[in-house]
Design an enzyme around this catalytic site. Structure first.
Site, short mmCIF file in Angstrom:
data_model
loop_
_atom_site.label_atom_id
_atom_site.label_comp_id
_atom_site.label_asym_id
_atom_site.label_seq_id
_atom_site.Cartn_x
_atom_site.Cartn_y
_atom_site.Cartn_z
N HIS A 136 7.87 -2.20 10.30
CA HIS A 136 7.27 -2.74 9.07
C HIS A 136 8.15 -2.51 7.83
O HIS A 136 8.49 -1.37 7.49
CB HIS A 136 5.91 -2.09 8.86
CG HIS A 136 5.06 -2.77 7.83
ND1 HIS A 136 4.65 -4.09 7.95
CD2 HIS A 136 4.54 -2.33 6.67
CE1 HIS A 136 3.91 -4.41 6.91
NE2 HIS A 136 3.82 -3.36 6.12
N SER B 193 3.97 -6.42 2.30
CA SER B 193 2.77 -5.97 3.00
C SER B 193 1.53 -6.53 2.29
O SER B 193 1.45 -7.75 2.11
CB SER B 193 2.76 -4.44 3.08
OG SER B 193 1.86 -4.00 4.07
N GLN B 194 0.58 -5.70 1.85
CA GLN B 194 -0.63 -6.27 1.27
C GLN B 194 -0.34 -7.06 0.00
O GLN B 194 -1.09 -7.96 -0.37
CB GLN B 194 -1.68 -5.19 1.00
CG GLN B 194 -1.39 -4.24 -0.13
CD GLN B 194 -2.47 -3.16 -0.26
OE1 GLN B 194 -3.18 -2.83 0.68
NE2 GLN B 194 -2.59 -2.59 -1.45
N MET C 17 0.82 -1.20 0.00
CA MET C 17 0.00 0.00 0.00
C MET C 17 0.87 1.26 0.00
O MET C 17 1.85 1.36 0.72
CB MET C 17 -0.89 -0.01 1.25
CG MET C 17 -1.73 1.22 1.45
SD MET C 17 -2.71 1.13 2.98
CE MET C 17 -1.43 1.27 4.23
N ASP D 191 6.70 -4.07 14.53
CA ASP D 191 5.78 -3.50 13.54
C ASP D 191 4.80 -2.52 14.19
O ASP D 191 4.07 -2.87 15.12
CB ASP D 191 5.01 -4.62 12.84
CG ASP D 191 4.53 -4.23 11.46
OD1 ASP D 191 3.99 -3.12 11.32
OD2 ASP D 191 4.70 -5.03 10.53
#
Length: 292
Positions: free
Chosen positions: A275, A102-103, A28, A219
């Site tokens: 993250h 991530s996503q 993202m 994170d």
């Protein structure tokens, strides 16, 4: 005849000696071709694995569209687009390794479950939220984009319009209202087999040779960070968490993860950082081997 045999043998050796292509999917607020993120990762891969073909997924015709669609293009539509891109690329016809950030990590898992052709060999999920998220603490996009996302989430994450048009809502799991989540989630509840059990999803995911999951121990983006290993909040509250091995998804083996775990196909890695904040040594030693 002898010449023909040796020519054939040489072709076979060449074919099997070729490097398996790698396909990357950003997270993202990022794009396929940012030289400071995915562009840098691509360069690291090419430098360490000479001759490898690396493809970076783009949803859109340019960086702006790709970034925008990471927020506002329905996840299921994105999966369909990527499946078509993979099939249309002749360099991927014999298979590829996937790495998602991530996503992008959980989106790759949806591809593995829904699109077995061309075959995905290894899946490396770097901070992917496989049980979704419950919280939106930081946003890596522009201030305007992030403010729009917050307003839509506040408006009603399980409203049909929001589910159809806001990517982050599609993997939002509310442990305080599981019934509503399962009823209205258009993406995560499906790929996690929480309603209809799709035998093909399980069969396809189990074709992976390796499924690698990286959890970032510090994170501050993903809530809860345990989601990066398929953990999540226990039902009815948002403090205590369960592990993958304690979940019905694992114990009842909805996706084949229990069987894959027993076969040594699941790899649980950690980075003691925030993250996606890994260094070159971590990437080269822990992740790169799954692309070779």
């Amino acid at each position: 005849m002898a010449y023909a045999f040796f020519a054939f043998f040489a072709c076979v050796v060449l074919a099997y000696g070729d490097q398996i292509p790698a396909v990357l999917w950003h997270g993202m607020g990022d794009s396929c071709c940012n030289p400071l993120s995915l562009g840098r990762i691509e360069k690291m891969i090419v430098d360490k694995i000479p001759g490898i073909y690396v493809k970076s997924i783009s949803i859109g015709d340019n960086i702006i569209e790709d970034t925008f669609n990471g927020f506002f293009k329905n996840a299921n539509e994105q999966i369909d687009i990527v499946c078509a891109q993979l099939k249309a690329d002749p360099k991927l016809a014999n298979g590829y390794n996937a790495m998602g950030f991530s996503q992008g990590g959980q989106f790759w898992r949806a591809v593995a479950q829904r699109c077995p052709t061309p075959p995905m060999f290894n899946l490396v999920s770097v901070g992917g939220q496989h049980q979704g998220v419950f919280g939106f603490p930081r946003c890596p996009g522009s201030e305007a984009l992030c403010e729009m996302v917050r307003k839509l989430l506040n408006y009603g994450v399980y409203e049909r319009y929001v589910q159809d048009n806001l990517v982050q809502a599609e993997y939002w799991q509310d442990p305080l209202n599981e019934t509503e989540y399962r009823k209205y989630s258009v993406f995560l509840a499906d790929i996690n087999q929480e309603n209809v059990k799709n035998a093909t999803y399980k069969e396809n995911l189990m074709k992976l040779k390796n499924f690698v999951m990286v959890k970032f121990l510090q994170d501050t983006m993903v809530q809860p960070k345990e989601s990066e290993w398929f953990g999540f909040y226990k039902p009815g509250q948002d403090k205590e968490t369960f592990t993958l091995q304690e979940s019905p998804l694992y114990m009842e083996d909805w996706l084949g993860l229990k069987e894959m775990d027993a076969a040594g196909k699941l790899h649980f890695l950690t980075s003691d950082t925030d993250h996606l904040q890994f260094n070159d040594t971590f990437f080269n030693n822990e992740l790169l081997p799954f692309l070779k």
